[in-house]
Design an enzyme around this catalytic site. Sequence first.
Site, PDB file in Angstrom:
ATOM      1  CB  CYS A 296      31.558  38.919  41.958  1.00 40.79           C
ATOM      2  SG  CYS A 296      30.708  37.897  43.168  1.00 40.79           S
TER       3      CYS A 296
ATOM      4  CG  HIS B 237      34.461  35.311  40.804  1.00 43.32           C
ATOM      5  ND1 HIS B 237      35.069  36.417  41.347  1.00 43.32           N
ATOM      6  CD2 HIS B 237      33.417  35.033  41.606  1.00 43.32           C
ATOM      7  CE1 HIS B 237      34.432  36.784  42.437  1.00 43.32           C
ATOM      8  NE2 HIS B 237      33.420  35.960  42.622  1.00 43.32           N
TER       9      HIS B 237
ATOM     10  CD  GLU C  89      38.053  36.843  39.334  1.00 39.47           C
ATOM     11  OE1 GLU C  89      37.332  37.015  38.333  1.00 39.47           O
ATOM     12  OE2 GLU C  89      37.662  37.082  40.495  1.00 39.47           O
TER      13      GLU C  89
END
Lengths: 255, 206
Positions: B81, B185, B187
Site C-alpha cells: 500500500c 492489501h 493481508e
Amino acid sequence: MLKKRLIFTLLYKNGSFLLSRNFRLQKVGNIQWLFKNYHFETISDAIDELIVLNLDDDENKIPEFLQILEEIVGHCMIPVAAGGQIRNMQTASALLAHGADKLVVNTACFEQPEFIRELVSCYGSQCIVASIDWTYQDHPQVFSHSATQEQGLLNDHLQHLAKLEVGEIYLNAIHRDGTGQGYDFDVLHTIPENWKIPIIFAGGAGHSSHLSQALENPLIDAAATANLFNFVGKGLGNARNELLRSGAPLAKFNN
Amino acid sequence: MIITLIDYGMGNHLSVRNALKRLGYDSSVSQDPAVIKSSDLIILPGVGSFRRAMENLNRLGLSEVIRLAATENGTPTLGICLGMQLLGSESTEDGVCEGLRLIENKITKLDGSSDIRIPHVGFNNVYWETNNDLTVDINQNSDFYFTHSYAMKDDDKTADYIYCDYGMPFVAGFRKENVFGVQFHPEKSQKNGLKLLKNFLEIKRA
C-alpha cells in the site's frame, strides 16, 4: 472493475455483542460466543469488510474494546474498520495499533471538525469513515450521540463531510435500524450531484434481496448489515453466492 | 528465516503478521538498523500520508538502511500500500515529496474527472502481461482489496508489473529485481492475498 462490498457491523458494549433495533440495544453474547457458537469465521469468509463499533461512552472501557478488536482481527483476514468514542489522536492510534484498518467517526464530525482534519492529514482520507445516523423529520435529518441529538439536515452534513475530506460515508437509517424491513432508498435523493465519496448503506437489511437491491444501485458502493440473526451461520455465505449467481458485482474470493 | 516489518509509526503490522502466521511464518517488527540489515526478508507496510511517512523514515535513519539492504545486500523487500508508494521516486501528495527511489516511478492522485469515486475502496481485479514471482498460482483478473487515493505510474520500463484499472490503469504491483510492491492489501484479500504473500516468502535471496 471495482466490486461492490458486503459489510458486517458488530456492535459491542460492556463485554457483549448487541442487536440494535431503532437504536434500542439487546445483549446477545460475549466474544467466546461470537467465535464458538456464532461461527464468526464462516461469516468473515463471506464478507468484504467488517466494522466493529464500541457503543460504550465510558472512556475507561476503551482498553477492553482494544483487546476485543485485536482478538477479532486475529480471527479474520479482511479489512476491519473500528470506531465509537474516537475523540482524540491517542484513541485513534490505539485502534490502528490493535489492528483496525480504518476509523469510524460520528459525533466528532459535528463537535470536533479540526480533529477530523487532523485524522485525515495523519492517516489519509481512505482511513476515515464518517458514520451518519439519519431519519425523517420533514426532510432527512442527522443525529449525533447515538442518535439522541438532532444536528440538522442530512444534505448539509454531507457537504460538511466532503469538505473534511473523509474517505467513506456509512449512512444508517435510524427508523430502519435492526428492523429487517429493507433499506430506505428514498434518502438517495438527498445525495448531492456529482458526489465523489463512497457510500456504505446501512439500516434495514433482513434478506439477501435487500442486499442485492442496494448493490444494484449505482449510488451505493457497499451494503451493510448489523443484524446478528438475519444472516446466521451460513446465511451470509449463501446470500453472497446467491448474489454472485444473479450477477451482483461482488468480488470472487475463490477465483 | 528472519522476516522484519519496518516500524516507522505508520502501519498496520498486526494484520500482516497475522497473515504470515497463517502461512506458518514468524515475523518481527523493528526499527533497529542492525535487525533490518540482518533480515532475510523486509516488509514495508504503511497507511497514511506519503510526506509524513518519508519524514518518519528519514528521522529514524531508516531510508538509507532500507535502500542499502535492498540494493547492496539484495534482501527481498516488499512494500504494501503506502509502503509500495514509498519505494517510488516521488509523490505529489501534499506537494512533491521524494521517495526511497528503489524504482523510478512517480505517484500521483487517481484521476477523478470521470464518474468514479475516490478513494478507490474495495476489491478490484488485477492483470499482468508477463508472469512474475508474485503471480505464481494466481489467476489473471483475481480480485484484491484496495484502499487508496494516490497511485503509482509504470515509468520504469525494466520492471515487471501487475496492473489495475480505476479511471486509469495504474501499478497494482511490481517486481524490480529483489524489490517488490503491491498497492493492494494481500493481508486483507482472502485466499488470493495469502497466495501472493506465500509467493513473496518463497523468493530466494539474490
